[in-house]
Design a protein around this motif. Sequence first.
Motif, mmCIF file in Angstrom:
data_model
loop_
_atom_site.group_PDB
_atom_site.id
_atom_site.type_symbol
_atom_site.label_atom_id
_atom_site.label_comp_id
_atom_site.label_asym_id
_atom_site.label_seq_id
_atom_site.Cartn_x
_atom_site.Cartn_y
_atom_site.Cartn_z
ATOM 1 N N THR A 189 73.102 79.138 -58.236
ATOM 2 C CA THR A 189 72.482 79.010 -56.913
ATOM 3 C C THR A 189 73.436 79.522 -55.838
ATOM 4 O O THR A 189 74.654 79.343 -55.940
ATOM 5 N N SER A 190 72.875 80.143 -54.806
ATOM 6 C CA SER A 190 73.671 80.531 -53.641
ATOM 7 C C SER A 190 72.850 80.287 -52.384
ATOM 8 O O SER A 190 71.621 80.169 -52.447
ATOM 9 N N PRO A 191 73.499 80.186 -51.214
ATOM 10 C CA PRO A 191 72.751 79.996 -49.964
ATOM 11 C C PRO A 191 71.758 81.127 -49.737
ATOM 12 O O PRO A 191 72.092 82.297 -49.925
ATOM 13 N N SER B 278 80.754 76.365 -60.665
ATOM 14 C CA SER B 278 79.784 76.018 -59.626
ATOM 15 C C SER B 278 79.644 74.501 -59.529
ATOM 16 O O SER B 278 80.019 73.763 -60.442
ATOM 17 N N PHE C 46 68.618 77.670 -50.973
ATOM 18 C CA PHE C 46 69.621 76.709 -50.568
ATOM 19 C C PHE C 46 69.940 76.920 -49.103
ATOM 20 O O PHE C 46 70.527 77.940 -48.743
ATOM 21 N N LEU D 9 75.692 75.324 -57.338
ATOM 22 C CA LEU D 9 76.005 76.174 -56.193
ATOM 23 C C LEU D 9 77.320 76.907 -56.417
ATOM 24 O O LEU D 9 78.341 76.296 -56.742
ATOM 25 N N GLN E 31 68.190 74.776 -60.265
ATOM 26 C CA GLN E 31 69.439 75.248 -59.675
ATOM 27 C C GLN E 31 70.370 75.954 -60.654
ATOM 28 O O GLN E 31 71.405 76.488 -60.237
ATOM 29 N N VAL F 163 74.048 70.702 -57.407
ATOM 30 C CA VAL F 163 73.493 70.286 -56.117
ATOM 31 C C VAL F 163 72.793 68.943 -56.282
ATOM 32 O O VAL F 163 71.971 68.761 -57.176
#
Length: 223
Positions: free
Chosen positions: A42-44, A105, A1, A130, A126, A108
Motif C-alpha cells: 500500500t502507498s498513499p 512495510s 490511503f 504501508l 492492504q 495499516v
Amino acid sequence: FPITGFGPHPHVASIESGEGGSMSDFSSWGTTPGLTLKPEITSPGEDIYSSVPGGGYKTYSGTSMAAPYMSGAAAILKEYVNESFQEADSTEKMEIINNILMSTSTPVVEYDYGNGTVDYYSPRKQGAGLVKIYNAINSGAYLYVGDNQRPKAELGDSTTGEYEFTFTIKNYSHEVKSYLPELQLQTDSPNPEDPSYNYLTSYTFLDGTGDEDEANITISWDY
C-alpha cells in the motif's frame, strides 16, 4: 490511503485529513481468480496535492497518485540495493527490492481499541502494509518464501482446512539479529461491501541469529 497532511515548509500550510492513516474506500480488494494474494503493498493515494500539466497544483486521488509515490520509494531503494548487493544481477536486484519493500512495510490499523489491541485491515485490502522507505533502508534483513519469492503466504484452497508454508529471514547486515514475531490470525468475509473479521492471536518467539533462519510455526485453535 489518505495522507494526514503535508509540510512543514514556510510556504506550505499543514492540512490534516480526517481519514488520514486509513485505507481508501475505493481501494481494490483481492485475491485474484487464481487465489494469489493481491494487492501486495500500500502507498498513499488519496487527497494527494501534486503538480499538474501546464503548471500549478491540484489534489487528486487514485492509482495515478499512488503509483508515483511507490515508484519513488522503489527508486530510492534501488540506489541502496545497487550499493549493498553489487554482485546481484538486475533480475535478482528487482526481487530483492520487492522483498525488502514488502518485508518492511507497516500493517495499516483499521480499529484501535486503545488498550494495546488493534485490528488490521485485511491483507486482501492492504497487502503487506504501508510502504516505509526508512524501514526498508535500515532493516538489514528481509523475508522471502520458497525460492526467493515475495514474502506472502499464498495458501490457496484446502479441503481439510490445514495450510503450511515456510518463510526465510535473510540477514544481510553482517550483524546478529533476533526477532519476536507477533502473529495475528485473521479470517474475513468475501464480501468487500460488508467486511467482518474474526481475530485469533498467538505469539511465537523466533531467534534469528544466523545468516538465514527458517521458522516452522504451528498454530491450532478450536472453532
